[in-house]
Enzyme design. Structure first.
Site, PDB file in Angstrom:
ATOM      1  N   ASP A  32      79.218  31.959 -49.579  1.00  0.00           N
ATOM      2  CA  ASP A  32      79.993  32.533 -50.967  1.00  0.00           C
ATOM      3  C   ASP A  32      79.958  31.546 -51.802  1.00  0.00           C
ATOM      4  OD1 ASP A  32      82.052  33.787 -52.650  1.00  0.00           O
ATOM      5  OD2 ASP A  32      82.006  35.380 -51.374  1.00  0.00           O
ATOM      6  N   ILE A  33      79.798  31.815 -53.024  1.00  0.00           N
ATOM      7  CA  ILE A  33      79.596  30.601 -54.159  1.00  0.00           C
ATOM      8  C   ILE A  33      81.299  30.648 -54.531  1.00  0.00           C
ATOM      9  CG2 ILE A  33      79.509  32.018 -55.993  1.00  0.00           C
ATOM     10  CD1 ILE A  33      77.740  28.984 -55.125  1.00  0.00           C
ATOM     11  N   GLN A  95      85.280  45.859 -55.058  1.00  0.00           N
ATOM     12  CA  GLN A  95      83.949  45.506 -54.751  1.00  0.00           C
ATOM     13  C   GLN A  95      83.126  45.116 -56.208  1.00  0.00           C
ATOM     14  OE1 GLN A  95      80.958  48.582 -53.625  1.00  0.00           O
ATOM     15  NE2 GLN A  95      79.337  47.043 -53.111  1.00  0.00           N
ATOM     16  N   HIS A 101      77.271  43.888 -48.626  1.00  0.00           N
ATOM     17  CA  HIS A 101      77.633  42.858 -47.998  1.00  0.00           C
ATOM     18  C   HIS A 101      78.940  42.933 -47.207  1.00  0.00           C
ATOM     19  CE1 HIS A 101      79.591  42.781 -51.830  1.00  0.00           C
ATOM     20  NE2 HIS A 101      80.454  42.038 -51.285  1.00  0.00           N
ATOM     21  N   HIS A 103      82.139  40.160 -45.572  1.00  0.00           N
ATOM     22  CA  HIS A 103      82.351  38.987 -45.733  1.00  0.00           C
ATOM     23  C   HIS A 103      83.003  38.510 -44.207  1.00  0.00           C
ATOM     24  CE1 HIS A 103      83.450  38.864 -50.336  1.00  0.00           C
ATOM     25  NE2 HIS A 103      83.311  40.163 -49.996  1.00  0.00           N
TER      26      HIS A 103
HETATM   27  P1  AMP Z   1      82.951  41.804 -53.334  1.00  0.00           P
HETATM   28  O1  AMP Z   1      83.980  41.476 -54.404  1.00  0.00           O
HETATM   29  O2  AMP Z   1      83.288  42.199 -51.784  1.00  0.00           O
HETATM   30  O3  AMP Z   1      81.751  42.626 -54.035  1.00  0.00           O
HETATM   31  O4  AMP Z   1      82.121  40.271 -53.033  1.00  0.00           O
HETATM   32  C1  AMP Z   1      81.275  39.809 -53.896  1.00  0.00           C
HETATM   33  C2  AMP Z   1      81.178  38.281 -53.196  1.00  0.00           C
HETATM   34  O5  AMP Z   1      80.096  37.483 -53.753  1.00  0.00           O
HETATM   35  C3  AMP Z   1      82.510  37.246 -54.074  1.00  0.00           C
HETATM   36  O6  AMP Z   1      83.037  36.718 -53.093  1.00  0.00           O
HETATM   37  C4  AMP Z   1      81.605  36.512 -54.732  1.00  0.00           C
HETATM   38  O7  AMP Z   1      81.974  35.095 -54.941  1.00  0.00           O
HETATM   39  C5  AMP Z   1      80.366  36.435 -54.137  1.00  0.00           C
HETATM   40  N1  AMP Z   1      79.160  35.937 -55.108  1.00  0.00           N
HETATM   41  C6  AMP Z   1      78.735  36.297 -56.274  1.00  0.00           C
HETATM   42  N2  AMP Z   1      77.605  36.094 -56.373  1.00  0.00           N
HETATM   43  C7  AMP Z   1      77.324  35.131 -55.800  1.00  0.00           C
HETATM   44  C8  AMP Z   1      76.162  34.387 -55.415  1.00  0.00           C
HETATM   45  N3  AMP Z   1      75.296  34.045 -56.679  1.00  0.00           N
HETATM   46  N4  AMP Z   1      76.057  33.436 -54.474  1.00  0.00           N
HETATM   47  C9  AMP Z   1      77.201  33.675 -53.584  1.00  0.00           C
HETATM   48  N5  AMP Z   1      77.960  34.256 -53.619  1.00  0.00           N
HETATM   49  C10 AMP Z   1      78.157  35.222 -54.601  1.00  0.00           C
END
Ligand code: AMP
Ligand code: ZN
Length: 138
Positions: A32-33, A95, A101, A103
């Site tokens: 996760d970024i 979300q 996805h 976590h």
């Molecule tokens: P959610 O809020 O459960 O939809 O989680 C989405 C997650 O994706 C968040 O924790 C973001 O930090 C992560 N995220 C969004 N864009 C990227 C990316 N390009 N690379 C890695 N993680 C990402």
């Protein structure tokens, strides 16, 4: 199906950068970024599904197997106090990326992440009524 501008589809196609951990035919794991804790990783379905309501059963099975594989590795690498597996569906669940996805989130006693709740006994009749509504929808 792949969605051209979906960031997670682009990562799955290796078109967008990511710290990829492992991948197979139906799933992909990467960092996760915006890590909520050190070692925070994501496991996605390779297919474009928005969330739990439309992901296919084979993709879901592959994601869960990868979640376990990554959780074991994160646990061995970071030795956290605990590890939460979190998956959000829809705006009310916050979300933010509309591609299925999960976590893999290492936890510490001190992290203070606002995802735990206190256990308060429910009212039996309310629990039974909720169960009735869900059974009727199964
Ligand atoms: P959610 O809020 O459960 O939809 O989680 C989405 C997650 O994706 C968040 O924790 C973001 O930090 C992560 N995220 C969004 N864009 C990227 C990316 N390009 N690379 C890695 N993680 C990402
Ligand atoms: Zn997608």
């Amino acid at each position: 199906m792949n969605v051209p501008h979906c960031i997670f589809c682009r990562i799955a196609r290796h078109e967008a950068p990511a710290y990829i951990l492992c991948e197979d035919a139906h799933s992909l794991a990467f960092m996760d970024i915006n890590p909520a804790s050190p070692g925070h990783a994501l496991v996605i379905a390779r297919e474009h599904a928005v969330n739990i309501f439309d992901v296919s059963a084979p993709a879901l099975a592959a994601v869960m197997a990868t979640v376990q594989r990554v959780a074991l590795a994160v646990n061995a690498a970071f030795l956290p106090d605990g590890l939460s597996i979190i998956q959000s569906n829809g705006p009310g669940a916050a979300q933010s990326v509309l591609h299925f996805h999960m976590h893999v989130l290492p936890r510490s006693f001190e992290d203070g992440l606002p995802i735990n709740w206190l256990l308060r006994p429910g009212e039996r009749r309310a629990i039974e009524a909720a169960a009735d509504r869900i059974r009727a929808a199964l």
